[in-house]
Design a protein around this motif. Structure first.
Motif, PDB file in Angstrom:
ATOM      1  N   ALA A 167       0.859  -1.188   0.000  1.00  0.00           N
ATOM      2  CA  ALA A 167       0.000   0.000   0.000  1.00  0.00           C
ATOM      3  C   ALA A 167       0.891   1.231   0.000  1.00  0.00           C
ATOM      4  O   ALA A 167       1.957   1.240   0.630  1.00  0.00           O
ATOM      5  CB  ALA A 167      -0.911  -0.005   1.228  1.00  0.00           C
ATOM      6  N   VAL A 168       0.468   2.287  -0.716  1.00  0.00           N
ATOM      7  CA  VAL A 168       1.284   3.500  -0.858  1.00  0.00           C
ATOM      8  C   VAL A 168       0.467   4.704  -0.381  1.00  0.00           C
ATOM      9  O   VAL A 168      -0.093   5.456  -1.191  1.00  0.00           O
ATOM     10  CB  VAL A 168       1.742   3.706  -2.313  1.00  0.00           C
ATOM     11  N   PRO A 169       0.374   4.939   0.934  1.00  0.00           N
ATOM     12  CA  PRO A 169      -0.468   6.026   1.442  1.00  0.00           C
ATOM     13  C   PRO A 169      -0.024   7.413   1.024  1.00  0.00           C
ATOM     14  O   PRO A 169      -0.848   8.334   0.943  1.00  0.00           O
ATOM     15  CB  PRO A 169      -0.391   5.842   2.958  1.00  0.00           C
ATOM     16  N   TRP A 170       1.275   7.607   0.741  1.00  0.00           N
ATOM     17  CA  TRP A 170       1.751   8.943   0.412  1.00  0.00           C
ATOM     18  C   TRP A 170       1.229   9.459  -0.933  1.00  0.00           C
ATOM     19  O   TRP A 170       1.309  10.652  -1.208  1.00  0.00           O
ATOM     20  CB  TRP A 170       3.284   8.984   0.438  1.00  0.00           C
ATOM     21  N   MET A 171       0.674   8.582  -1.752  1.00  0.00           N
ATOM     22  CA  MET A 171       0.110   9.037  -3.021  1.00  0.00           C
ATOM     23  C   MET A 171      -1.306   9.579  -2.858  1.00  0.00           C
ATOM     24  O   MET A 171      -1.923  10.020  -3.830  1.00  0.00           O
ATOM     25  CB  MET A 171       0.143   7.909  -4.052  1.00  0.00           C
ATOM     26  N   GLY A 172      -1.831   9.575  -1.641  1.00  0.00           N
ATOM     27  CA  GLY A 172      -3.125  10.191  -1.376  1.00  0.00           C
ATOM     28  C   GLY A 172      -4.285   9.252  -1.619  1.00  0.00           C
ATOM     29  O   GLY A 172      -4.134   8.046  -1.773  1.00  0.00           O
ATOM     30  N   ARG A 173      -5.471   9.859  -1.673  1.00  0.00           N
ATOM     31  CA  ARG A 173      -6.715   9.126  -1.857  1.00  0.00           C
ATOM     32  C   ARG A 173      -7.281   9.394  -3.253  1.00  0.00           C
ATOM     33  O   ARG A 173      -7.127  10.487  -3.809  1.00  0.00           O
ATOM     34  CB  ARG A 173      -7.749   9.548  -0.824  1.00  0.00           C
ATOM     35  N   ALA A 174      -7.967   8.398  -3.802  1.00  0.00           N
ATOM     36  CA  ALA A 174      -8.623   8.558  -5.098  1.00  0.00           C
ATOM     37  C   ALA A 174      -9.475   7.330  -5.354  1.00  0.00           C
ATOM     38  O   ALA A 174      -9.336   6.306  -4.680  1.00  0.00           O
ATOM     39  CB  ALA A 174      -7.599   8.725  -6.230  1.00  0.00           C
ATOM     40  N   ALA A 175     -10.375   7.431  -6.333  1.00  0.00           N
ATOM     41  CA  ALA A 175     -11.003   6.247  -6.923  1.00  0.00           C
ATOM     42  C   ALA A 175     -10.114   5.909  -8.110  1.00  0.00           C
ATOM     43  O   ALA A 175     -10.376   6.291  -9.242  1.00  0.00           O
ATOM     44  CB  ALA A 175     -12.431   6.537  -7.351  1.00  0.00           C
ATOM     45  N   TRP A 176      -9.038   5.187  -7.847  1.00  0.00           N
ATOM     46  CA  TRP A 176      -7.924   5.053  -8.774  1.00  0.00           C
ATOM     47  C   TRP A 176      -8.337   4.377 -10.083  1.00  0.00           C
ATOM     48  O   TRP A 176      -8.886   3.283 -10.086  1.00  0.00           O
ATOM     49  CB  TRP A 176      -6.801   4.234  -8.129  1.00  0.00           C
ATOM     50  N   GLU A 177      -8.059   5.045 -11.194  1.00  0.00           N
ATOM     51  CA  GLU A 177      -8.128   4.395 -12.502  1.00  0.00           C
ATOM     52  C   GLU A 177      -6.727   3.898 -12.845  1.00  0.00           C
ATOM     53  O   GLU A 177      -6.498   2.713 -12.968  1.00  0.00           O
ATOM     54  CB  GLU A 177      -8.635   5.376 -13.563  1.00  0.00           C
ATOM     55  N   SER A 178      -5.775   4.813 -12.978  1.00  0.00           N
ATOM     56  CA  SER A 178      -4.387   4.400 -13.194  1.00  0.00           C
ATOM     57  C   SER A 178      -3.471   5.559 -12.837  1.00  0.00           C
ATOM     58  O   SER A 178      -3.930   6.676 -12.572  1.00  0.00           O
ATOM     59  CB  SER A 178      -4.150   3.963 -14.651  1.00  0.00           C
ATOM     60  N   VAL A 179      -2.178   5.291 -12.833  1.00  0.00           N
ATOM     61  CA  VAL A 179      -1.168   6.340 -12.688  1.00  0.00           C
ATOM     62  C   VAL A 179      -0.173   6.176 -13.833  1.00  0.00           C
ATOM     63  O   VAL A 179      -0.014   5.092 -14.380  1.00  0.00           O
ATOM     64  CB  VAL A 179      -0.425   6.258 -11.340  1.00  0.00           C
ATOM     65  N   THR A 180       0.469   7.272 -14.205  1.00  0.00           N
ATOM     66  CA  THR A 180       1.540   7.188 -15.193  1.00  0.00           C
ATOM     67  C   THR A 180       2.684   8.069 -14.745  1.00  0.00           C
ATOM     68  O   THR A 180       2.475   9.105 -14.100  1.00  0.00           O
ATOM     69  CB  THR A 180       1.057   7.583 -16.599  1.00  0.00           C
ATOM     70  N   MET A 181       3.910   7.663 -15.070  1.00  0.00           N
ATOM     71  CA  MET A 181       5.080   8.374 -14.587  1.00  0.00           C
ATOM     72  C   MET A 181       5.534   9.434 -15.574  1.00  0.00           C
ATOM     73  O   MET A 181       5.315   9.321 -16.789  1.00  0.00           O
ATOM     74  CB  MET A 181       6.218   7.389 -14.314  1.00  0.00           C
ATOM     75  N   ILE A 182       6.162  10.479 -15.046  1.00  0.00           N
ATOM     76  CA  ILE A 182       6.750  11.541 -15.856  1.00  0.00           C
ATOM     77  C   ILE A 182       8.198  11.758 -15.417  1.00  0.00           C
ATOM     78  O   ILE A 182       8.594  11.358 -14.314  1.00  0.00           O
ATOM     79  CB  ILE A 182       5.971  12.869 -15.728  1.00  0.00           C
ATOM     80  N   ASP A 183       8.954  12.384 -16.280  1.00  0.00           N
ATOM     81  CA  ASP A 183      10.335  12.761 -15.971  1.00  0.00           C
ATOM     82  C   ASP A 183      10.316  14.060 -15.185  1.00  0.00           C
ATOM     83  O   ASP A 183       9.901  15.100 -15.704  1.00  0.00           O
ATOM     84  CB  ASP A 183      11.116  12.923 -17.274  1.00  0.00           C
ATOM     85  N   THR A 184      10.737  14.031 -13.929  1.00  0.00           N
ATOM     86  CA  THR A 184      10.727  15.238 -13.100  1.00  0.00           C
ATOM     87  C   THR A 184      11.908  16.157 -13.382  1.00  0.00           C
ATOM     88  O   THR A 184      11.912  17.312 -12.943  1.00  0.00           O
ATOM     89  CB  THR A 184      10.753  14.867 -11.609  1.00  0.00           C
ATOM     90  N   GLY A 185      12.930  15.637 -14.078  1.00  0.00           N
ATOM     91  CA  GLY A 185      14.135  16.420 -14.299  1.00  0.00           C
ATOM     92  C   GLY A 185      15.120  16.345 -13.160  1.00  0.00           C
ATOM     93  O   GLY A 185      16.203  16.930 -13.225  1.00  0.00           O
ATOM     94  N   ASP A 186      14.775  15.602 -12.116  1.00  0.00           N
ATOM     95  CA  ASP A 186      15.619  15.453 -10.935  1.00  0.00           C
ATOM     96  C   ASP A 186      15.781  13.963 -10.660  1.00  0.00           C
ATOM     97  O   ASP A 186      14.807  13.267 -10.350  1.00  0.00           O
ATOM     98  CB  ASP A 186      14.970  16.146  -9.742  1.00  0.00           C
ATOM     99  N   PRO A 187      16.997  13.416 -10.759  1.00  0.00           N
ATOM    100  CA  PRO A 187      17.182  11.970 -10.558  1.00  0.00           C
ATOM    101  C   PRO A 187      16.865  11.495  -9.148  1.00  0.00           C
ATOM    102  O   PRO A 187      16.756  10.288  -8.917  1.00  0.00           O
ATOM    103  CB  PRO A 187      18.663  11.759 -10.894  1.00  0.00           C
ATOM    104  N   GLU A 188      16.725  12.425  -8.214  1.00  0.00           N
ATOM    105  CA  GLU A 188      16.416  12.050  -6.836  1.00  0.00           C
ATOM    106  C   GLU A 188      14.917  12.020  -6.560  1.00  0.00           C
ATOM    107  O   GLU A 188      14.507  11.744  -5.429  1.00  0.00           O
ATOM    108  CB  GLU A 188      17.095  13.027  -5.865  1.00  0.00           C
ATOM    109  N   THR A 189      14.095  12.319  -7.562  1.00  0.00           N
ATOM    110  CA  THR A 189      12.644  12.300  -7.365  1.00  0.00           C
ATOM    111  C   THR A 189      11.967  11.471  -8.451  1.00  0.00           C
ATOM    112  O   THR A 189      12.541  11.197  -9.504  1.00  0.00           O
ATOM    113  CB  THR A 189      12.047  13.726  -7.388  1.00  0.00           C
TER     114      THR A 189
END
Length: 457
Positions: A167-189
């Motif tokens: 479980a990943v509580p830090w991503m918050g609450r939602a009626a989750w459909e999906s998530v997709t990743m993006i490039d933040t420009g920072d290798p530490e995030t």
């Protein structure tokens, strides 16, 4: 059955009800991901959108019995396209508190339906899903992300190599459909755009800091143990589709931080995270734009800061301006560290204006977009799931639910597959009175598997 069109072909891999050795996938498959294994095998991960009290009882490695949603794996031979094996994709679940699940109550925070055994009630309705491999977008591990499509839903991250579901509580609450990743420009995030399938719901962004705890744990090394949650706010103050709609329209905006972690504060849970109601209030206070019914999201393989999002539409909201659904492309700017995260949202196809008049009636074009994939060929693939409330799906066109190929720039459409309800698996039947309806079946689970299934050189 799904009928392929315009040069495409369709080959069934598995029909629900079939067993793979001593394992029987429980039904209602939705989200998928594919990972190339050694040799000529590809492992498909599949969610099952079963309610928490449904499905046969399965057991974790420690003996804990559970009902409800789960994730299966299917091993497929790359050359023959034959399923060679399968099973439950995890043996252990870690709850929101970081503890190994030994009782169902650890992962289901709410009461069981009347007459149901609370000691069995498990995960609720895992919906669309996404798999990202180690090295992509800063991840250290191969992870399959899937969330509960329900109010106050939780997001889960599956360590696909280790077989542990977190479980990943830090991503918050939602009626989750999906998530997709993006490039933040920072290798530490790491960064995630979140599809929250409610009507209405905001566009959310989670940015996680890697190695914040310093304990080397799965969540911490992948940026999932600490992070910040944001909501998209339009610069011109637009608050919903009544003020922002129409094919080729766009709005500039930014992501505003919301304080979704405040231990001990009213409206926050025992771990210190905002309940759904509190999180919604934080979005409203920040001026977050509300979409009619945001669903699936996917990142462009050619621009790792560009995301497509389908809003399935809900004619009962916002004076009916988004009944047939809208497909958006979101461009996230690479700003300076500490500066506001800016993003422009563009409507690539508005179903209510039939793509800016590309069709004589909205019913001939893309209707109720739901699951989608931005494929390696640069095209977007979208399936339809009837959601229109003002109009009748298929009443004008007489076309069944379809899968479309969508051009991300010009909004051009090509129908590549369509549901054929004349073919029903043996032993199954449609509900009485639905035979003449259109759009009763949903195809679900669009995923580009070109790369893992390519023949080896």
């Amino acid at each position: 059955m799904l009928t392929a069109l315009d040069g495409w072909e369709s080959t069934p891999l598995l029909t629900i009800g079939e067993s793979l050795g001593d394992y029987t996938p429980p039904g209602i498959p939705d989200g998928m991901g594919a990972l190339k294994l050694g040799g000529d095998s590809v492992r498909l991960f599949v969610t099952h959108e079963i309610r928490d009290e449904q499905g046969y009882v399965y057991r974790l490695e420690n003996g804990t019995p559970l009902t409800g949603a789960r994730i299966s794996y299917l091993d497929v031979d790359r050359k023959s396209r034959v399923v060679t094996g399968g099973g439950l994709a995890f043996h252990t679940i870690i709850d929101r508190n970081g503890d190994v699940v030994t009782h169902a109550e650890q992962i289901n925070e709410w009461y069981a339906p009347e007459g149901e055994d609370e000691s069995l009630i498990g995960i609720d309705r895992l919906c669309s899903a996404n798999l990202f491999e180690r090295g992509e977008y800063g991840l250290v591990d191969d992870i399959f992300f899937a969330g509960e499509e329900t109010g106050n839903g939780q997001e889960f991250a599956l360590d696909v190599r280790g077989g542990v579901l977190y479980a990943v509580p830090w991503m918050g609450r939602a009626a989750w459909e999906s998530v997709t990743m993006i490039d933040t420009g920072d290798p530490e995030t790491v960064g995630f755009i979140i599809g929250d399938d409610r009507a209405p719901a905001p566009l959310l962004l989670y940015v996680g800091q890697k190695d914040q705890l310093g304990d080397g744990s799965f969540l911490d090394r992948n940026g999932l143990a600490r992070g910040v949650l944001y909501t998209w706010v339009a610069d011109d103050g637009a608050s919903d589709p009544r003020e922002f709609h129409g094919t080729r329209s766009s709005r500039a905006g930014h992501f505003a931080k919301i304080e979704h972690y405040r231990p001990g504060a009213p409206g926050y849970d025992a771990q210190g995270f905002a309940t759904q109601a509190t999180q919604d209030a934080l979005v409203a206070a920040a001026g977050g734009f509300l979409f009619s019914r945001p669903e699936d999201v996917a990142t462009s393989p050619r621009n790792r800061r560009r995301v497509v999002m389908a809003s399935t539409g809900s004619g009962g909201l916002f004076d009916g301006v988004d009944d047939w659904g809208t497909t958006y492309v979101i461009d996230i700017e690479r700003g300076r560290r500490g500066a506001p995260i800016r993003a422009t949202v563009r409507i690539v196809y508005d179903g209510d204006d039939a793509g800016g008049g590309a069709f004589s009636d909205p019913d001939f074009g893309l209707r109720s977009p739901d699951n989608l994939e931005w494929a390696g060929n640069g095209r977007i693939y979208v399936q339809e799931d009837r959601a229109t409330r003002i109009h009748t799906f298929g009443a004008v066109s007489r076309e069944e639910a379809s899968i479309w190929e969508l051009g991300p720039v010009d909004g051009s459409l090509r129908r590549i597959a369509q549901v054929d309800r004349a073919v029903i698996p043996e032993g199954q039947s449609e509900s009485e009175g639905s035979a003449n309806d259109l759009g009763n079946w949903e195809t679900s689970g669009a995923v580009d598997v070109t790369e893992p299934f390519q023949a080896r050189e």
